[in-house]
Design a protein around this motif. Structure first.
Motif, PDB file in Angstrom:
ATOM      1  N   VAL A  99      48.440  21.382  34.893  1.00 38.34           N
ATOM      2  CA  VAL A  99      48.210  21.308  36.329  1.00 38.34           C
ATOM      3  C   VAL A  99      48.956  22.441  37.031  1.00 38.34           C
ATOM      4  CG1 VAL A  99      48.381  19.885  38.411  1.00 38.34           C
ATOM      5  CG2 VAL A  99      48.033  18.796  36.176  1.00 38.34           C
ATOM      6  N   GLU A 100      48.261  23.158  37.892  1.00 32.72           N
ATOM      7  CA  GLU A 100      48.868  24.220  38.682  1.00 32.72           C
ATOM      8  C   GLU A 100      48.739  23.902  40.167  1.00 32.72           C
ATOM      9  OE1 GLU A 100      47.450  28.111  37.659  1.00 32.72           O
ATOM     10  OE2 GLU A 100      47.031  27.504  35.587  1.00 32.72           O
ATOM     11  N   GLN A 101      49.616  24.478  40.959  1.00 30.46           N
ATOM     12  CA  GLN A 101      49.578  24.305  42.410  1.00 30.46           C
ATOM     13  C   GLN A 101      49.310  25.660  43.061  1.00 30.46           C
ATOM     14  OE1 GLN A 101      53.215  22.279  43.762  1.00 30.46           O
ATOM     15  NE2 GLN A 101      53.519  21.572  41.643  1.00 30.46           N
ATOM     16  N   LEU A 102      48.415  25.662  44.032  1.00 34.88           N
ATOM     17  CA  LEU A 102      48.060  26.923  44.685  1.00 34.88           C
ATOM     18  C   LEU A 102      47.905  26.692  46.178  1.00 34.88           C
ATOM     19  CD1 LEU A 102      47.227  29.910  44.507  1.00 34.88           C
ATOM     20  CD2 LEU A 102      44.872  29.131  44.114  1.00 34.88           C
ATOM     21  N   GLN A 103      48.641  27.474  46.949  1.00 33.06           N
ATOM     22  CA  GLN A 103      48.529  27.421  48.406  1.00 33.06           C
ATOM     23  C   GLN A 103      48.003  28.758  48.889  1.00 33.06           C
ATOM     24  OE1 GLN A 103      52.184  26.679  50.729  1.00 33.06           O
ATOM     25  NE2 GLN A 103      51.083  24.982  51.668  1.00 33.06           N
ATOM     26  N   ARG A 104      46.932  28.714  49.697  1.00 30.50           N
ATOM     27  CA  ARG A 104      46.310  29.941  50.174  1.00 30.50           C
ATOM     28  C   ARG A 104      46.215  29.924  51.687  1.00 30.50           C
ATOM     29  NH1 ARG A 104      43.075  32.696  46.210  1.00 30.50           N
ATOM     30  NH2 ARG A 104      42.567  34.088  47.937  1.00 30.50           N
ATOM     31  N   HIS A 105      46.388  31.104  52.299  1.00 28.04           N
ATOM     32  CA  HIS A 105      46.190  31.255  53.734  1.00 28.04           C
ATOM     33  C   HIS A 105      44.729  31.611  53.988  1.00 28.04           C
ATOM     34  CE1 HIS A 105      50.388  31.034  55.138  1.00 28.04           C
ATOM     35  NE2 HIS A 105      50.672  31.545  53.953  1.00 28.04           N
ATOM     36  N   GLY A 106      44.151  31.011  55.004  1.00 28.66           N
ATOM     37  CA  GLY A 106      42.754  31.225  55.319  1.00 28.66           C
ATOM     38  C   GLY A 106      41.995  29.913  55.248  1.00 28.66           C
ATOM     39  N   SER A 107      40.707  29.962  55.552  1.00 27.41           N
ATOM     40  CA  SER A 107      39.903  28.743  55.524  1.00 27.41           C
ATOM     41  C   SER A 107      39.684  28.292  54.087  1.00 27.41           C
ATOM     42  CB  SER A 107      38.549  28.986  56.197  1.00 27.41           C
ATOM     43  OG  SER A 107      37.729  29.796  55.377  1.00 27.41           O
ATOM     44  N   LEU A 108      39.331  27.025  53.944  1.00 27.44           N
ATOM     45  CA  LEU A 108      39.049  26.484  52.615  1.00 27.44           C
ATOM     46  C   LEU A 108      37.911  27.238  51.957  1.00 27.44           C
ATOM     47  CD1 LEU A 108      39.384  24.358  50.392  1.00 27.44           C
ATOM     48  CD2 LEU A 108      37.832  22.883  51.700  1.00 27.44           C
ATOM     49  N   LEU A 109      36.838  27.497  52.702  1.00 24.26           N
ATOM     50  CA  LEU A 109      35.693  28.189  52.124  1.00 24.26           C
ATOM     51  C   LEU A 109      36.070  29.596  51.662  1.00 24.26           C
ATOM     52  CD1 LEU A 109      32.730  28.252  51.433  1.00 24.26           C
ATOM     53  CD2 LEU A 109      32.230  28.923  53.791  1.00 24.26           C
ATOM     54  N   GLU A 110      36.833  30.312  52.474  1.00 22.27           N
ATOM     55  CA  GLU A 110      37.281  31.656  52.079  1.00 22.27           C
ATOM     56  C   GLU A 110      38.086  31.600  50.787  1.00 22.27           C
ATOM     57  OE1 GLU A 110      37.777  33.717  56.525  1.00 22.27           O
ATOM     58  OE2 GLU A 110      39.476  32.734  55.561  1.00 22.27           O
ATOM     59  N   SER A 111      38.959  30.622  50.679  1.00 26.51           N
ATOM     60  CA  SER A 111      39.792  30.486  49.492  1.00 26.51           C
ATOM     61  C   SER A 111      38.943  30.196  48.257  1.00 26.51           C
ATOM     62  CB  SER A 111      40.822  29.363  49.693  1.00 26.51           C
ATOM     63  OG  SER A 111      41.681  29.647  50.778  1.00 26.51           O
ATOM     64  N   LEU A 112      37.954  29.307  48.411  1.00 18.97           N
ATOM     65  CA  LEU A 112      37.103  28.948  47.271  1.00 18.97           C
ATOM     66  C   LEU A 112      36.221  30.116  46.843  1.00 18.97           C
ATOM     67  CD1 LEU A 112      36.088  25.318  48.282  1.00 18.97           C
ATOM     68  CD2 LEU A 112      37.640  25.990  46.439  1.00 18.97           C
ATOM     69  N   ILE A 113      35.720  30.864  47.805  1.00 16.42           N
ATOM     70  CA  ILE A 113      34.903  32.032  47.460  1.00 16.42           C
ATOM     71  C   ILE A 113      35.740  33.046  46.683  1.00 16.42           C
ATOM     72  CG2 ILE A 113      33.711  34.034  48.434  1.00 16.42           C
ATOM     73  CD1 ILE A 113      32.643  32.167  50.621  1.00 16.42           C
ATOM     74  N   ASP A 114      36.996  33.231  47.094  1.00 19.78           N
ATOM     75  CA  ASP A 114      37.893  34.149  46.381  1.00 19.78           C
ATOM     76  C   ASP A 114      38.135  33.691  44.943  1.00 19.78           C
ATOM     77  OD1 ASP A 114      38.133  35.763  48.577  1.00 19.78           O
ATOM     78  OD2 ASP A 114      40.061  34.942  49.230  1.00 19.78           O
ATOM     79  N   LEU A 115      38.126  32.382  44.730  1.00 22.43           N
ATOM     80  CA  LEU A 115      38.454  31.819  43.423  1.00 22.43           C
ATOM     81  C   LEU A 115      37.212  31.470  42.603  1.00 22.43           C
ATOM     82  CD1 LEU A 115      41.236  29.364  44.659  1.00 22.43           C
ATOM     83  CD2 LEU A 115      41.622  31.474  43.346  1.00 22.43           C
ATOM     84  N   GLU A 116      36.027  31.751  43.137  1.00 16.87           N
ATOM     85  CA  GLU A 116      34.802  31.244  42.525  1.00 16.87           C
ATOM     86  C   GLU A 116      34.587  31.724  41.089  1.00 16.87           C
ATOM     87  OE1 GLU A 116      30.259  30.217  43.830  1.00 16.87           O
ATOM     88  OE2 GLU A 116      31.313  31.818  44.875  1.00 16.87           O
ATOM     89  N   ASN A 117      34.993  32.933  40.782  1.00 19.38           N
ATOM     90  CA  ASN A 117      34.815  33.441  39.419  1.00 19.38           C
ATOM     91  C   ASN A 117      35.646  32.667  38.401  1.00 19.38           C
ATOM     92  OD1 ASN A 117      33.009  35.401  40.240  1.00 19.38           O
ATOM     93  ND2 ASN A 117      34.577  36.975  40.502  1.00 19.38           N
ATOM     94  N   GLU A 118      36.666  31.949  38.884  1.00 18.29           N
ATOM     95  CA  GLU A 118      37.521  31.168  37.992  1.00 18.29           C
ATOM     96  C   GLU A 118      37.190  29.678  38.044  1.00 18.29           C
ATOM     97  OE1 GLU A 118      41.571  31.914  39.179  1.00 18.29           O
ATOM     98  OE2 GLU A 118      41.076  33.955  39.807  1.00 18.29           O
ATOM     99  N   LEU A 119      36.122  29.319  38.761  1.00 17.86           N
ATOM    100  CA  LEU A 119      35.840  27.920  39.060  1.00 17.86           C
ATOM    101  C   LEU A 119      34.767  27.354  38.138  1.00 17.86           C
ATOM    102  CD1 LEU A 119      36.161  25.444  40.902  1.00 17.86           C
ATOM    103  CD2 LEU A 119      34.620  26.541  42.539  1.00 17.86           C
ATOM    104  N   ARG A 120      35.091  26.209  37.530  1.00 19.04           N
ATOM    105  CA  ARG A 120      34.117  25.494  36.695  1.00 19.04           C
ATOM    106  C   ARG A 120      33.602  24.233  37.389  1.00 19.04           C
ATOM    107  NH1 ARG A 120      34.955  23.413  30.424  1.00 19.04           N
ATOM    108  NH2 ARG A 120      32.891  22.448  30.200  1.00 19.04           N
ATOM    109  N   VAL A 121      34.516  23.423  37.901  1.00 21.86           N
ATOM    110  CA  VAL A 121      34.143  22.217  38.647  1.00 21.86           C
ATOM    111  C   VAL A 121      35.015  22.138  39.891  1.00 21.86           C
ATOM    112  CG1 VAL A 121      33.971  19.694  38.642  1.00 21.86           C
ATOM    113  CG2 VAL A 121      33.484  20.978  36.549  1.00 21.86           C
ATOM    114  N   LEU A 122      34.385  21.882  41.036  1.00 22.38           N
ATOM    115  CA  LEU A 122      35.105  21.691  42.282  1.00 22.38           C
ATOM    116  C   LEU A 122      35.133  20.205  42.611  1.00 22.38           C
ATOM    117  CD1 LEU A 122      36.390  22.809  44.926  1.00 22.38           C
ATOM    118  CD2 LEU A 122      34.055  22.882  45.856  1.00 22.38           C
ATOM    119  N   VAL A 123      36.313  19.695  42.963  1.00 21.38           N
ATOM    120  CA  VAL A 123      36.465  18.312  43.403  1.00 21.38           C
ATOM    121  C   VAL A 123      36.919  18.341  44.851  1.00 21.38           C
ATOM    122  CG1 VAL A 123      37.562  16.079  42.987  1.00 21.38           C
ATOM    123  CG2 VAL A 123      37.127  17.631  41.061  1.00 21.38           C
ATOM    124  N   ILE A 124      36.160  17.670  45.723  1.00 19.06           N
ATOM    125  CA  ILE A 124      36.458  17.733  47.147  1.00 19.06           C
ATOM    126  C   ILE A 124      36.152  16.385  47.788  1.00 19.06           C
ATOM    127  CG2 ILE A 124      34.141  18.642  47.664  1.00 19.06           C
ATOM    128  CD1 ILE A 124      35.433  20.292  49.925  1.00 19.06           C
TER     129      ILE A 124
END
Length: 281
Positions: A99-124
């Motif tokens: 388990v890792e913890q990540l805090q990002r500045h900006g909107s949730l969508l902006e953060s997810l788009i930045d991380l999308e290449n590393e994303l397999r499943v999103l839980v929201i």
């Protein structure tokens, strides 16, 4: 290796999101990242009319507002870190160690788009921290669903580990691809499958039977049914009548289900559903 990302915001959905992400991590051999997004703060701007409209200089007041805004930002940052730490601790007690913890500045969508290449499943969570009623959905949820190209599990509270799921089928090439992906998705492994089609698509019953056979040949326990009524009401009624633990659909496709997800019925299902909704890409 791509990651599971769980969106944590301190809303009433936070515990359910933690529970759901722990379940996803137990089904998928992938790291779990807990994400907390800090929206950008709007800073006050000194008016060019300061001192010219009888109100006196605004500079001192605006400086005070800026200082207060900075304090709020620091408090939000501290609160977010504490929230992530507590969520990670809870999940690790459930036996999930990666388990890792990540805090990002900006909107949730902006953060997810930045991380999308590393994303397999999103839980929201279905609701965001600004919502206080189960009669609505989070303000950012629709944008996230439209934009993110990974499997997305939308959860509500309370969360229960599903033992069964419903697949909505319409006979289109998109829904046929959904069957293939459902067979190969570890999240659905070992769960009872309910394959349903609304009677608007009854002329495609041959494709429906073919899909059922494909699921059975893959070793799945499959229940088949053709429903009547509007798409959202028929699916939700079937889910409740059979106590199905999760609904599974293709996020987008060139079909009536595409219109269903892109139109108002998306909101209706998300609002009315009492079980998680897995959108498969």
């Amino acid at each position: 290796m791509k990651n599971i990302i769980a969106c944590i915001d301190g809303s009433p959905m936070t515990l359910a999101t933690c529970e759901a992400s722990a379940w996803v991590a137990s089904k998928i051999n992938a790291p779990l990242i807990l994400l907390h997004a800090l929206d950008k703060t709007t800073r006050p701007v000194v008016s060019e009319l300061s001192g010219q409209i009888g109100l006196g200089s605004q500079e001192e007041l605006l400086n005070e507002l800026a200082e207060l805004d900075e304090v709020r930002s620091k408090v939000a940052l501290k609160h977010g870190k504490q929230l992530l730490e507590e969520a990670a601790e809870w999940i690790m007690k459930e036996g999930i160690t990666n388990v890792e913890q990540l805090q990002r500045h900006g909107s949730l969508l902006e953060s997810l788009i930045d991380l999308e290449n590393e994303l397999r499943v999103l839980v929201i969570g279905k609701l965001g921290e600004e919502q206080g009623s189960n009669k609505t959905i989070g303000s950012q949820l629709e944008s996230v669903i439209r934009s993110i190209k990974s499997h997305t599990l939308v959860v509500n509270t309370p969360f229960s580990i599903p033992t069964s799921y419903l697949i909505a089928f319409d006979g289109s090439p998109t829904s046929e691809k959904l069957i293939e992906k459902a067979i190969n998705t570890p999240l659905l492994l070992g769960l009872d499958c309910h394959l349903v089609m609304v009677d608007d698509f009854a002329e495609k019953s041959a494709a429906f039977e073919k899909a059922a056979i494909k699921l059975k040949n893959a070793g799945l326990s499959v229940h088949e049914d053709i429903l009547s009524g509007s798409v959202d009401d028929a699916l939700l009624k079937y889910q409740k009548d059979h106590q199905i633990g999760m609904m599974v659909m293709g996020a987008y496709g060139h079909s009536t289900l595409r219109q269903f997800f892109l139109g108002s019925n998306t909101t209706k299902v998300l609002i009315k559903s009492e079980v998680p909704l897995l959108l498969i890409r």
